[in-house]
Design a protein around this motif. Sequence first.
Motif, PDB file in Angstrom:
ATOM      1  N   THR A 252       0.708  -1.061  -0.043  1.00 19.51           N
ATOM      2  CA  THR A 252       0.129  -0.042   0.057  1.00 19.51           C
ATOM      3  C   THR A 252       0.970   1.193   0.121  1.00 19.51           C
ATOM      4  O   THR A 252       2.001   1.251   0.215  1.00 19.51           O
ATOM      5  CB  THR A 252      -0.979   0.041   1.282  1.00 19.51           C
ATOM      6  OG1 THR A 252      -0.041   0.308   2.329  1.00 19.51           O
ATOM      7  CG2 THR A 252      -1.838  -1.390   1.283  1.00 19.51           C
ATOM      8  N   GLN A 253       0.142   2.394  -0.238  1.00 15.70           N
ATOM      9  CA  GLN A 253       0.901   3.661  -0.315  1.00 15.70           C
ATOM     10  C   GLN A 253       1.713   3.862   0.981  1.00 15.70           C
ATOM     11  O   GLN A 253       2.895   4.275   1.237  1.00 15.70           O
ATOM     12  CB  GLN A 253       0.279   4.834  -0.534  1.00 15.70           C
ATOM     13  CG  GLN A 253       0.917   5.782  -0.523  1.00 15.70           C
ATOM     14  CD  GLN A 253       1.949   6.167  -2.057  1.00 15.70           C
ATOM     15  OE1 GLN A 253       1.525   5.570  -2.898  1.00 15.70           O
ATOM     16  NE2 GLN A 253       3.111   6.712  -1.575  1.00 15.70           N
TER      17      GLN A 253
ATOM     18  N   GLU B 159       2.619   1.746   3.470  1.00 12.58           N
ATOM     19  CA  GLU B 159       3.659   0.570   3.507  1.00 12.58           C
ATOM     20  C   GLU B 159       4.789   0.997   2.718  1.00 12.58           C
ATOM     21  O   GLU B 159       5.843   1.065   3.153  1.00 12.58           O
ATOM     22  CB  GLU B 159       3.365  -0.763   3.369  1.00 12.58           C
ATOM     23  CG  GLU B 159       2.291  -1.403   4.042  1.00 12.58           C
ATOM     24  CD  GLU B 159       1.489  -2.425   3.576  1.00 12.58           C
ATOM     25  OE1 GLU B 159       0.588  -3.241   4.291  1.00 12.58           O
ATOM     26  OE2 GLU B 159       1.461  -2.976   2.225  1.00 12.58           O
TER      27      GLU B 159
END
Length: 205
Positions: free
Chosen positions: A145-146, A148
């Motif tokens: 994800t962004q 992460e």
Amino acid sequence: MTASDPVVHIVDDDEDLRQSLIFLLESVGIQALSYPDASSFLAEFDPDESAVVIVDIRMPGVSGFELQERLLQLGYPAPVIFCSAHGDIPMSVRAMSQGAVDFLEKPYEPQKMLEIVQKQLLEAKRRFADHTCRRDVLRRLDVLTQREREVLRLVIDGLPSQLIARRLGTSVKTVDVHRARIKAKTEADTLGALVRDILLHQITV
């Protein structure tokens, strides 16, 4: 030859040269394929197969330089050797500045051609292995994800969880959860190993 050995692609509109070069290479056990023009090569080659490309400069349709540019755009890692009857210093400089590994004038010395090709077959193995590893790392990173990715970028910068938490305005526990998810989702043995692969292949997260 084994299935994993690189192949040599010969792209030249001179049929006699193609056949003589195939004979020369196959006489020492090197697999070679030939194409009468760049368009035929582009339509038929396997971009995932380890290879060396020997290409003429002046050909009908797509020129050798244009072919080199298209291969660069594709990210194709094969070593490219230019072989031309019309070679000059500006041509060789242009070819080498765009990443060609050598520039031979026709008629070439057969033994010199063999030495260059054999050296570049080893380089092709290294390049394609690196290319495969880089693509694998990119595939593994694609699932993040962004948030992460933000955490991973700060891990790459060498920040501990406490400083990452402060930078992102969150808790240390939340950062540690992100770190664990990054490790699991990218199938990394450790975050350190993942960071090493990212840096080794110069990947932007």
